[in-house]
Design a protein around this motif. Structure first.
Motif, short mmCIF file in Angstrom:
data_model
loop_
_atom_site.label_atom_id
_atom_site.label_comp_id
_atom_site.label_asym_id
_atom_site.label_seq_id
_atom_site.Cartn_x
_atom_site.Cartn_y
_atom_site.Cartn_z
N ARG A 172 -4.09 6.69 -12.70
CA ARG A 172 -4.88 7.79 -13.24
C ARG A 172 -4.74 9.03 -12.38
NH1 ARG A 172 -11.22 7.85 -15.20
NH2 ARG A 172 -11.27 10.08 -15.67
N VAL A 173 -4.77 8.86 -11.06
CA VAL A 173 -4.59 10.01 -10.16
C VAL A 173 -3.22 10.62 -10.38
CG1 VAL A 173 -4.34 10.71 -7.75
CG2 VAL A 173 -6.22 9.20 -8.42
N ARG A 174 -2.20 9.78 -10.38
CA ARG A 174 -0.82 10.27 -10.50
C ARG A 174 -0.56 10.94 -11.84
NH1 ARG A 174 3.50 5.72 -11.33
NH2 ARG A 174 2.40 5.79 -13.32
N ASP A 175 -1.04 10.33 -12.93
CA ASP A 175 -0.66 10.77 -14.28
C ASP A 175 -1.61 11.80 -14.89
OD1 ASP A 175 1.39 8.93 -14.03
OD2 ASP A 175 0.33 7.36 -15.15
N GLU A 176 -2.88 11.80 -14.48
CA GLU A 176 -3.87 12.63 -15.16
C GLU A 176 -4.53 13.70 -14.28
OE1 GLU A 176 -6.79 10.29 -17.25
OE2 GLU A 176 -5.36 8.67 -17.63
N TRP A 208 -2.66 18.92 -3.80
CA TRP A 208 -2.28 17.54 -3.54
C TRP A 208 -3.49 16.62 -3.61
CZ3 TRP A 208 2.48 15.26 -2.08
CH2 TRP A 208 3.55 16.15 -1.93
N TRP A 209 -3.24 15.40 -4.03
CA TRP A 209 -4.19 14.29 -3.88
C TRP A 209 -3.54 13.27 -2.95
CZ3 TRP A 209 -8.36 12.26 -7.43
CH2 TRP A 209 -8.97 13.29 -8.17
N ILE A 210 -4.32 12.72 -2.04
CA ILE A 210 -3.85 11.62 -1.18
C ILE A 210 -4.69 10.39 -1.46
CG2 ILE A 210 -3.65 10.78 1.18
CD1 ILE A 210 -3.04 13.57 2.07
N ILE A 211 -4.04 9.30 -1.82
CA ILE A 211 -4.71 8.01 -1.99
C ILE A 211 -4.59 7.29 -0.65
CG2 ILE A 211 -4.73 5.83 -3.24
CD1 ILE A 211 -3.33 7.39 -5.56
N ASN A 212 -5.71 7.13 0.02
CA ASN A 212 -5.71 6.63 1.39
C ASN A 212 -6.08 5.14 1.44
OD1 ASN A 212 -5.47 6.88 4.18
ND2 ASN A 212 -7.63 7.44 4.45
N GLN A 230 0.59 -13.32 -7.47
CA GLN A 230 1.84 -13.23 -8.21
C GLN A 230 1.67 -12.49 -9.54
OE1 GLN A 230 4.54 -14.12 -6.65
NE2 GLN A 230 3.31 -14.86 -4.93
N SER A 231 0.39 -12.37 -9.99
CA SER A 231 0.13 -11.72 -11.27
C SER A 231 -0.06 -10.22 -11.13
CB SER A 231 -1.12 -12.32 -11.92
OG SER A 231 -2.29 -11.96 -11.19
N GLN A 232 0.08 -9.69 -9.92
CA GLN A 232 -0.10 -8.24 -9.72
C GLN A 232 0.95 -7.45 -10.49
OE1 GLN A 232 -1.39 -6.25 -6.09
NE2 GLN A 232 -0.76 -8.08 -5.04
N HIS A 233 0.54 -6.23 -10.88
CA HIS A 233 1.50 -5.33 -11.50
C HIS A 233 2.58 -4.95 -10.48
CE1 HIS A 233 -1.09 -5.02 -14.92
NE2 HIS A 233 -2.07 -4.48 -14.23
N GLU A 234 3.69 -4.49 -10.98
CA GLU A 234 4.74 -4.02 -10.09
C GLU A 234 4.22 -2.87 -9.25
OE1 GLU A 234 9.24 -2.11 -10.46
OE2 GLU A 234 8.30 -3.10 -12.17
N SER A 235 4.59 -2.85 -7.99
CA SER A 235 4.07 -1.85 -7.06
C SER A 235 4.40 -0.44 -7.54
CB SER A 235 4.68 -2.08 -5.67
OG SER A 235 4.23 -1.10 -4.77
N ILE A 236 3.42 0.44 -7.44
CA ILE A 236 3.58 1.83 -7.84
C ILE A 236 4.11 2.61 -6.65
CG2 ILE A 236 2.38 3.88 -8.70
CD1 ILE A 236 0.23 1.93 -9.81
N SER A 294 0.33 16.92 -7.37
CA SER A 294 1.24 16.13 -6.53
C SER A 294 0.42 15.04 -5.86
CB SER A 294 1.91 17.00 -5.46
OG SER A 294 2.65 18.06 -6.05
N THR A 295 1.01 13.86 -5.69
CA THR A 295 0.28 12.71 -5.15
C THR A 295 1.05 12.04 -4.02
OG1 THR A 295 -0.53 12.28 -7.40
CG2 THR A 295 -0.92 10.57 -5.75
N ALA A 296 0.32 11.66 -2.96
CA ALA A 296 0.89 10.86 -1.88
C ALA A 296 -0.01 9.65 -1.68
CB ALA A 296 0.98 11.68 -0.58
N ILE A 297 0.55 8.59 -1.10
CA ILE A 297 -0.22 7.38 -0.87
C ILE A 297 -0.02 6.89 0.55
CG2 ILE A 297 1.58 5.74 -1.62
CD1 ILE A 297 -0.73 4.21 -3.09
N ILE A 298 -1.08 6.37 1.15
CA ILE A 298 -1.02 5.83 2.50
C ILE A 298 -1.50 4.38 2.44
CG2 ILE A 298 -1.88 6.02 4.86
CD1 ILE A 298 -2.32 9.00 4.36
N PRO A 299 -0.67 3.42 2.83
CA PRO A 299 -1.09 2.02 2.80
C PRO A 299 -2.21 1.75 3.80
CG PRO A 299 1.30 2.23 3.06
CD PRO A 299 0.71 3.57 3.31
#
Length: 591
Positions: A560-564, A530-534, A308-314, A568-573
């Protein structure tokens, strides 16, 4: 299921050699082992021989080629063999004594022979073998722990001594990238001594690291068999990242646990012959001395994170956004690059499938020595617009040697052909042959989109950087440079034609390694698009305490990937099943 791994109990030999597919956790396991042994009073040297080393990231200390004390650990020294630095020192060691003694043309010729990518590998091995065969090491340290490169590179590294011994034993002209034959007998003997030590079960233990995943187990099995073939038989296996329990009312937790258990049911026969241990999946990042100490002390794990203490989902776009971008912009050459084990093969395959679904003709290929495309597609292609290939180093070597000798036979006498044939027996010739094949694959983009699943980071950079050396070598051997080679670098540097996709996990080491890769590419005037966070646990919203703890550590790296770092960034759960085959891969690019 498996006995927990404890270094003090199970590791008795002086040399401890950690290896495995990239991303399975061999650096963190090697570091934790070295720290544990040092805490037990053993004098330990920890060494990385990986061209894409992340040892300094895990230990959080700057390292050099020379061993230095690790702060706050009394008995531990560590060093990081930088292949480029080692190669520069190696070149000067060979060429230096001849400066001002031989004609400038001769010195230039020697430098050119030592300018190829294989010299970097040879220099790293030279450093590696000097440690193994050094009596001072035996007298100073109780254990030498080697954190090695990803599996494909490790196998090449270990096979080099046999190849060079055969070459040096037969050579009479001295034509090799090692330089003049004089003085090499000393190295030959050292390499033989190194191989002997690696094969001695009383001196060396090989610790194979795997994840409880099908592809990782498959790769570990292949490695175990190939290493046995070159005489390294004292092996053990660690199944790393095994989830101990799961939260039954959490879909991600249940699927994570069941997927691991299903993978272990298909345990390869070759690995069943080994003694197998396990290490747990933990809720924290395995960097820093304190966290590494926890790994073998499971009863003192940090308190689990309250989900429950997790940051809001990005929120970030998925892979379909990237595929749409490439389709709309008519991108012709697409690379997936990144640290081994982050999922480059799956991402490359999914991009290729997505573009085919958009109506494009696509060729998917790999330059990775440990190619997994056949496995990813279950050895079949289910669409007429998709073709698949892989660059097999051994096949390319045979074809290259035959072509060079055939062309040279018209202009060289018997003595000249003997010299050239001897030169082509040098192991560095394989790099040249592979690079030529790589250039030919890229040239196909005139007729279709080419998606390239590249080798792990260090090897990829060596491959790309070898362009100029390849030009020199090919023109020297044949007098010709193919158009595909001549046009390659301009093509790679043209953002309207080529796009580099950096694949990472939302973890410390993969992101830092990807950042270093991007800097190297930028210096070569190649800008990743592009960067992909897999495989992101953060993107799943899991409530499992252990998985949620790991998910929380991902947030800072995603930001850090997204902002710095990324344009362009994509994410895969993280997904509950391994996507194998064309139809399953399509699911990655569904909205």
């Amino acid at each position: 299921m498996y006995q927990s791994f404890n270094p003090k109990t199970f590791l008795q030999t002086r040399f401890l050699f950690f290896t495995g597919k990239g991303g399975v956790g061999k650096t963190s396991t090697a570091c934790a082992t070295a720290i544990h042994l040092a805490d037990e009073g053993k004098k330990v040297l920890l060494v990385s021989t990986d061209p894409a080393s992340n040892l300094q990231d895990v230990l959080e200390v700057e390292l050099t080629n020379s061993p230095k004390p690790v702060p706050n650990i009394e008995n531990l020294h560590a060093s990081n063999i930088d292949p480029e630095e080692a190669a520069e020192m190696y070149r000067e060691k060979v060429v230096g004594p001849y400066r001002n003694k031989l004609p400038k043309a001769a010195i230039k010729s020697m430098e050119e022979q030592l300018s190829g990518a294989c010299t970097v590998e040879m220099a790293a091995f030279d450093e590696f073998s000097s440690i193994i065969s050094n009596p001072a090491v035996s007298s100073r340290y109780d254990h030498v722990v080697f954190d090695t490169a990803p599996t494909g590179h490790t196998l090449r590294l270990l096979q080099l001594p046999t190849a060079w011994n055969e070459f040096l034993g037969e050579s009479t002209h001295g034509a090799s990238c090692l330089g003049p034959l004089s003085g090499l007998q000393e190295k030959k003997e050292r390499y033989e001594q190194t191989v002997e030590s690696l094969s001695d079960k009383d001196k060396t233990t090989l610790i194979l690291i795997t994840r409880p995943e099908t592809a990782s187990l498959y790769e570990a099995n292949r490695s175990a068999l190939e290493l046995k073939e070159i005489g390294i038989r004292n092996q053990m296996l660690i199944v790393n990242g095994l989830l101990q329990t799961y939260l039954s009312d959490d879909k991600v937790s249940t699927a994570f646990y069941q997927r691991q258990q299903e993978a272990l049911k298909g345990f390869p026969d070759g690995l069943k012959q080994l003694v197998v241990y396990s290490l747990p999946f933990v809720s924290y990042s395995l960097t820093g001395i304190d966290n590494l100490r926890y790994l073998f002390k499971q009863y003192t794990l940090p308190a689990r994170i309250d989900p429950q203490s997790q940051h809001e989902s990005i929120q970030l776009p998925g892979l379909n956004s990237l595929v749409n971008h490439f389709s709309d912009n008519q991108t012709r050459v697409i690379f997936t690059m990144g640290k081994g084990g982050v999922g480059k093969t799956t991402i490359a395959s999914s991009i290729a499938v997505g573009l085919v679904e958009k109506g494009h003709k696509v060729h998917l290929t790999t330059t990775d020595p440990a190619a997994h495309l056949a496995y990813t597609f279950s050895n079949k292609v289910d669409h007429e617009k998709l073709s698949i290939s892989s660059i097999n180093p051994k096949d390319e070597l045979i074809a290259y040697k035959e072509e060079v000798l055939s062309q040279a036979s018209e202009s060289l006498n018997d003595e000249g052909l003997a010299y050239l044939r001897e030169d082509l027996d040098s192991p560095c010739t394989e790099e040249i042959a592979v690079f030529r094949a790589f250039a030919e694959q890229v040239a196909k983009c005139d007729d279709e989109i080419v998606v390239i699943d590249t080798a792990p980071t260090g090897h990829t950079l060596l491959l790309l950087d070898s362009a100029e050396e390849y030009h020199k070598e090919l023109s020297r051997s044949t007098g010709e440079v193919p158009d595909s080679v001549r046009e390659l670098l301009p093509r790679l540097r043209n953002p309207k034609e080529t796009s580099v996709v950096i694949v990472t996990l939302a973890e410390t080491t993969p992101v830092l390694e990807a950042e270093r890769l991007q800097k190297d590419l930028l210096r070569a005037n190649i800008k990743p698009g592009w960067w992909i966070i897999n495989q992101s646990l953060h993107a799943t919203g899991t409530l499992d305490p252990v998985l949620a703890g790991r998910a929380k550590t991902e947030s800072e790296w995603i930001e850090r990937v997204r902002d710095e770092l990324a344009e362009s960034t994509a994410i895969i759960p993280w997904i509950s099943e391994e996507k194998i085959g064309y139809t399953k891969l399509k699911e990655y690019i569904v909205n």
